[in-house]
Design an enzyme around this catalytic site. Sequence first.
Site, mmCIF file in Angstrom:
data_model
loop_
_atom_site.group_PDB
_atom_site.id
_atom_site.type_symbol
_atom_site.label_atom_id
_atom_site.label_comp_id
_atom_site.label_asym_id
_atom_site.label_seq_id
_atom_site.Cartn_x
_atom_site.Cartn_y
_atom_site.Cartn_z
ATOM 1 N N GLY A 189 2.765 4.703 -20.859
ATOM 2 C CA GLY A 189 2.114 4.436 -22.135
ATOM 3 C C GLY A 189 1.608 3.012 -22.271
ATOM 4 O O GLY A 189 1.053 2.658 -23.309
ATOM 5 N N ASP B 220 1.014 3.845 2.768
ATOM 6 C CA ASP B 220 1.525 3.377 4.066
ATOM 7 C C ASP B 220 3.034 3.197 4.082
ATOM 8 O O ASP B 220 3.714 3.614 5.031
ATOM 9 C CB ASP B 220 0.886 2.032 4.428
ATOM 10 C CG ASP B 220 -0.546 2.181 4.923
ATOM 11 O OD1 ASP B 220 -1.009 3.317 5.015
ATOM 12 O OD2 ASP B 220 -1.171 1.150 5.198
ATOM 13 N N THR B 221 3.563 2.532 3.060
ATOM 14 C CA THR B 221 4.936 2.016 3.183
ATOM 15 C C THR B 221 5.884 2.396 2.055
ATOM 16 O O THR B 221 7.049 2.002 2.076
ATOM 17 C CB THR B 221 4.896 0.475 3.271
ATOM 18 O OG1 THR B 221 4.422 -0.067 2.022
ATOM 19 C CG2 THR B 221 3.998 0.002 4.404
ATOM 20 N N ARG B 222 5.411 3.128 1.036
ATOM 21 C CA ARG B 222 6.292 3.387 -0.110
ATOM 22 C C ARG B 222 7.582 4.082 0.311
ATOM 23 O O ARG B 222 8.661 3.790 -0.218
ATOM 24 C CB ARG B 222 5.564 4.240 -1.148
ATOM 25 C CG ARG B 222 6.403 4.474 -2.412
ATOM 26 C CD ARG B 222 5.701 5.392 -3.395
ATOM 27 N NE ARG B 222 4.417 4.891 -3.828
ATOM 28 C CZ ARG B 222 4.245 3.974 -4.767
ATOM 29 N NH1 ARG B 222 5.307 3.449 -5.351
ATOM 30 N NH2 ARG B 222 3.044 3.577 -5.107
ATOM 31 N N GLU C 96 -4.615 -6.966 -6.814
ATOM 32 C CA GLU C 96 -3.262 -7.513 -6.971
ATOM 33 C C GLU C 96 -3.121 -8.812 -6.187
ATOM 34 O O GLU C 96 -2.545 -9.797 -6.673
ATOM 35 C CB GLU C 96 -2.228 -6.509 -6.449
ATOM 36 C CG GLU C 96 -1.440 -5.813 -7.514
ATOM 37 C CD GLU C 96 -0.373 -4.901 -6.903
ATOM 38 O OE1 GLU C 96 -0.039 -3.923 -7.567
ATOM 39 O OE2 GLU C 96 0.126 -5.161 -5.798
ATOM 40 N N ARG D 144 0.874 -1.186 0.000
ATOM 41 C CA ARG D 144 0.000 0.000 0.000
ATOM 42 C C ARG D 144 0.898 1.218 0.000
ATOM 43 O O ARG D 144 1.586 1.511 0.984
ATOM 44 C CB ARG D 144 -0.881 -0.008 1.246
ATOM 45 C CG ARG D 144 -1.783 1.201 1.374
ATOM 46 C CD ARG D 144 -2.989 1.085 0.468
ATOM 47 N NE ARG D 144 -4.064 1.994 0.877
ATOM 48 C CZ ARG D 144 -4.409 3.092 0.199
ATOM 49 N NH1 ARG D 144 -3.769 3.417 -0.914
ATOM 50 N NH2 ARG D 144 -5.403 3.844 0.624
ATOM 51 N N GLY D 145 0.927 1.926 -1.133
ATOM 52 C CA GLY D 145 1.869 3.016 -1.306
ATOM 53 C C GLY D 145 1.776 4.084 -0.238
ATOM 54 O O GLY D 145 2.791 4.568 0.273
#
Length: 583
Positions: free
Chosen positions: A95, A65-67, A129, A62-63
């Site tokens: 693209g 939260d943890t990216r 995902e 989860r970006g």
Amino acid sequence: MWIYGLLAVQLFIFLWQLTRKLKPPVNSLAAESTPSSSAICDNNGAAPVPIVYKYDVFLSFRGADTRFNITSHLYAALRGRSIMSYIDDVNLQRGVDIVDSLWGAIEQSRMAVIVFSDNYADSGWCLDELVKIAQCRKTLNQVVLPVFCGMPPEDVRDQTGSYGVAFAKHRQSTASPEKVKMWRAALQEVAGIPGCESLKIRNSTGAELVKTVVETVLATLDQISPVSQFPGLVGIHTRIDDIESLLHLASDSETRIVGMWGMGGVGKTTLARAIYDQFSSKFEACHFLGDFRQELERRSELDLQHELFSTLLGDDYNHHTAERSTNLALTYAKMRLTRTRVLVVIDDVENPVALHNLLDKQPRTLFGPGSRILVTSRDHQVLQNVCDEVYEAKGLNDYESLQLFASNVFKNAISDEFVELSWRAIKYPSGNPLALIVLAKALFGRSKEYWESILLRLHRGEPNQKVQNVLRISYDGLDRDEKNAFLDVACFYKGESRRHVKSMLDGAYGDGSSENIVTSLTDRALIGIAHDGLTVMMHDLLQEMGRGIVKHESDDPGQRSRLWDQNDVYSVLTRKGVIEFEC
């Protein structure tokens, strides 16, 4: 007794033909390794479709939260251990449809590492995902490693805590009940897999969790990769096991140096590369220095040492700075190396002094405890004074030779009329993989009568020159332009760019001719193209044969068709009476 021997050979051929229907074509220790793959069948049970892995690890997280914390540190740590990892903000192509790109990346990954954080289940995208990963686990045998950050697995599995709150929101959203059901099932399945839990790590910190995950990933990849990592390389696994026993990888208290000695073409380089690929992930830093003997002809010992240091220490080592500040920067670089557990492979060493200088004249103290150095050479004397153990790389036995030869000379099964001829043919290369492949390529698609004539010629050759006799057979089968092009590569163009070589050959033998010439030489295994598709390669034995052919044209260098040695060139150009010289 010879009847029993022939029957044994025929039985082996029969069994080999059966296994050939089930396995891909076999290469040799002299061949390059190919990407490892798995296989799947369609729903109708059709033939397996190979899956070529592009990534070792797919990172799902989860970006929000943890990216910028645990996931970014984990990605950097995986890259630092040479683990090819997919993360969307780095690998996602612009693209390209996002779903297609992500789904393709998941399918092309050996492992999926899922970082479960408090708000992971808030994102329908993350849950989609996860469903895809769960599907790949079933259909592609993908390995899944869950990482639980700040929560027990039960919260994820049973959708309690923050996960319960998230699903309460999903029930009120536009998500269909069927989709929500799939999300729940995927969470229950994946959370039930043993993983890494931050709450169970003593003195838990982000750094400790990352370290635990990386070690788990490495151990898992080691378990699932070895068999498929070197598909078709005859006899590779037993030889890897032999060298592994000499490396003493379990010992972290010493730097150990192992040598590999054997004749040219026997597969030392391929075996050394297999060792490197198999065990490099166990070390903090690694470097494979290939073709050391010829690299010394192009570059200085100091350049090669700087390359070694730069690879092992990373991007922050700058050899230009080290040269300017001399002792201070180099001293600090060496101090860092003494704290680093490394794997270094140095291939094709001829000069022991150059090896000594490369390793700063102190190979056992230059690197950290637990380091391993593997050195290959044709000269046993070069190795015996510097190595703890020396492994003799021997040729293939008769059955391995037959397997390799047959897989390169026959498209399908071996017909009965060629069984006895094949048995006779493999005697001449004496178990040398390179010579076996070259002979097989020379006989491929030929009649029984042609085989007989070639084997008779080999029988009449010099007994102590068996391998060279085999290589010469393939050269003699070339047409005039192909022979000249082969000699050009042997004398001048080994290691040059394919574009440059083709340009030179077009200039010498006519525009457009180079493509057919290069293809013919490649098909006969007389030259090769590097993995990058950009560089023309040639085995040392073949280069020596080609240069030997030119040297035998005349004892006088000035009467030879090609000059490559600078001393010969200087002698010819400065000799009195020289009035003509063709470039």
